[in-house]
Structure formats: C-alpha cells, structure tokens
Design an enzyme around this catalytic site. Sequence first.
Site, PDB file in Angstrom:
ATOM      1  N   GLU A   1      -5.464  -5.337  10.321  1.00 41.18           N
ATOM      2  CA  GLU A   1      -4.551  -4.315  10.641  1.00 41.18           C
ATOM      3  C   GLU A   1      -4.991  -3.432  11.942  1.00 41.18           C
ATOM      4  O   GLU A   1      -5.710  -2.537  11.793  1.00 41.18           O
ATOM      5  CB  GLU A   1      -4.216  -3.343   9.264  1.00 41.18           C
TER       6      GLU A   1
ATOM      7  N   HIS B   1      -9.525   0.685   4.631  1.00 41.99           N
ATOM      8  CA  HIS B   1      -8.294   1.066   5.402  1.00 41.99           C
ATOM      9  C   HIS B   1      -8.500   2.051   6.611  1.00 41.99           C
ATOM     10  O   HIS B   1      -9.337   2.935   6.429  1.00 41.99           O
ATOM     11  CB  HIS B   1      -7.388   1.575   4.252  1.00 41.99           C
TER      12      HIS B   1
ATOM     13  N   GLY C   1       2.125   2.020  10.796  1.00 44.12           N
ATOM     14  CA  GLY C   1       3.059   3.036  10.752  1.00 44.12           C
ATOM     15  C   GLY C   1       3.855   3.531  12.048  1.00 44.12           C
ATOM     16  O   GLY C   1       4.512   4.512  12.228  1.00 44.12           O
TER      17      GLY C   1
ATOM     18  N   GLU D   1      -7.097   4.354   7.556  1.00 45.38           N
ATOM     19  CA  GLU D   1      -6.698   5.815   7.503  1.00 45.38           C
ATOM     20  C   GLU D   1      -7.916   6.483   6.902  1.00 45.38           C
ATOM     21  O   GLU D   1      -8.390   7.509   7.060  1.00 45.38           O
ATOM     22  CB  GLU D   1      -5.600   5.974   6.557  1.00 45.38           C
TER      23      GLU D   1
ATOM     24  N   ASN E   1       0.950  -1.094  -0.008  1.00 49.92           N
ATOM     25  CA  ASN E   1      -0.085   0.131  -0.111  1.00 49.92           C
ATOM     26  C   ASN E   1       0.817   1.135  -0.101  1.00 49.92           C
ATOM     27  O   ASN E   1       1.422   1.573   0.936  1.00 49.92           O
ATOM     28  CB  ASN E   1      -1.053  -0.010   1.363  1.00 49.92           C
TER      29      ASN E   1
ATOM     30  N   LYS F   1       0.088   4.278  -0.136  1.00 41.92           N
ATOM     31  CA  LYS F   1      -0.578   5.451   0.262  1.00 41.92           C
ATOM     32  C   LYS F   1      -0.279   6.668  -0.558  1.00 41.92           C
ATOM     33  O   LYS F   1      -0.255   6.498  -1.779  1.00 41.92           O
ATOM     34  CB  LYS F   1      -0.308   5.612   1.785  1.00 41.92           C
TER      35      LYS F   1
ATOM     36  N   SER G   1       3.268  -2.406  10.517  1.00 42.89           N
ATOM     37  CA  SER G   1       4.580  -2.388  10.603  1.00 42.89           C
ATOM     38  C   SER G   1       5.237  -3.771  10.230  1.00 42.89           C
ATOM     39  O   SER G   1       6.323  -4.259  10.792  1.00 42.89           O
ATOM     40  CB  SER G   1       4.886  -2.222  12.176  1.00 42.89           C
TER      41      SER G   1
END
Length: 250
Positions: free
Chosen positions: A169, A96, A175, A98, A8, A10, A214
């Site tokens: 996730e 996702h 991250g 985010e 991904n 991003k 991560s």
Amino acid sequence: MKKIMAANWKMYKTGEEAAQVAKELVQLATDLPKDRKVLVCPPFTAIKEVADAFRGVNNFSVGAQNVYPASEGAFTGELSPAMLRAAGADWVLTGHSERRTILRESNEFVGDKTAFALENELNVILCVGEQLKERENGLLSEVLSAQLTAGLAGVSKNIAAERIAVAYEPVWAIGTGKVAGAAEITEAHALIRALLKKIMPHIADETPILYGGSVKSDNASAIMALDNVDGVLVGGASLQAESFCRIICA
Ligand code: PGA
C-alpha cells in the site's frame, strides 16, 4: 493460491451498521469467483456482528485491524490474539500505514505483532509501503526491504503459506484517489516477491501479495490482472456492500 479480496473498514461503523453491510454483502456476492476469498476487517467492536453474518458462508472471513503481542496483562486498551479469535476474527492486519504513522509503530513492533499473532492462531496480512518522499528519493526498494525484513523477522520458518499475506500500500495512494499506475504496482510487487524469496524462500511463491490504495470498482479488474497481484485491500470503496461487491467480483 486463492486471491484475497479484503476490506479495511478502519474507524467506521457500529456493530449494527457493520452487520447490515455484511449481510448485504453475502446476499450480493453470489458471483464470487471460486478462486477468491473475502475478508472483512471491521473495528473491534463489530467483529462479532460481522462473524455472525458470515457464519456458514464459504470463503468469507473476518479480520481485526490490530493486535497486541502478548497473551494478557496490564496493556490498557489493547487486545490479545485469543480475544480476537474468541470474538470471531481469523485474520489480523499488521503494519497498516495509518498505524505506522499516526500511532508511530516501528518496523520492529510490527514484526513482534506479526510473529505473535501467527504463533497464536491468527492469520496475518502484513502491510508495507513507501511514503511519497521516500519514492521520490529512490528509496522504494530500501523501505520495502526494511519493512519486510523486520516485519517477518520472528515468523517461524515452517509457517504455512496460506496463513500469511503481504499488502503493498503506497502511502501516497491511500485514501487520496491517486491509485498507483500499472508499472508502479508491477515493480513494487516484483520487488516484494524477490524479497520474500530471500526472507521466506519456502513459501515465497505462494504468499499472496495484495495491492491497496484507492482501489475502486472501476480500476479493480485492471489491477487484479497485473503480474504478482493476488488480491486487493480496500478502504473507502469497501464501506458499501454494492461497491465492494463490484470489486470482489471484478
Ligand atoms: P483506501 O484505503 O482504499 O481508502 O485508499 C486502503 C487502505 O488503507 O487499506
């Protein structure tokens, strides 16, 4: 079931930068195990470049990071499944974290996107995962259940198993450099498998469940060896070809 090794990217890389990394990846990944496929999800503006770099390469495909659940219309800034397919994407990420947090997407909206994308010939990785507070309050199972139930609500009961995957996730591991432990991953993936058996019994055993958060070259092979882990979804460590290559061949 083939394992899915997904990147991904991003909001990183122009078309030119993405093409460069995609080409390097194809050159480096000569030892990709036969039971694995690689999926790169670049920004919209680089889908065509990455698709061009992967053309004719077995087991490499391209995904989008978002889709709008309509064929066309007055939806400023959005893209339809047909537009993404025309650019070269075969897959799309939905849900996702985010997008759930920063763009405030609800479980139901994620479900609308998932169903519409599948109906319109895109394959889908539905992302789920709990916030740290939810985990600390013992809500893991409830959160995963709500996200999967709504996320898959509109999906046809006849969907083929290879068209859909789930990515677990945990939000606190994305991250942050804080990878979830083996016990945490195994527990969550077993919960997801059990929920899939209730929601989509005909494909539950063959639906790949990816881990994301991560993932790096030094922890990928240990994560891939865990029960019910059928691939990974990688952010930061997928941005360079060499580091992603060490993960996909791990
Ligand atoms: P990360 O991101 O690997 O940088 O933690 C994973 C993701 O957001 O899919």
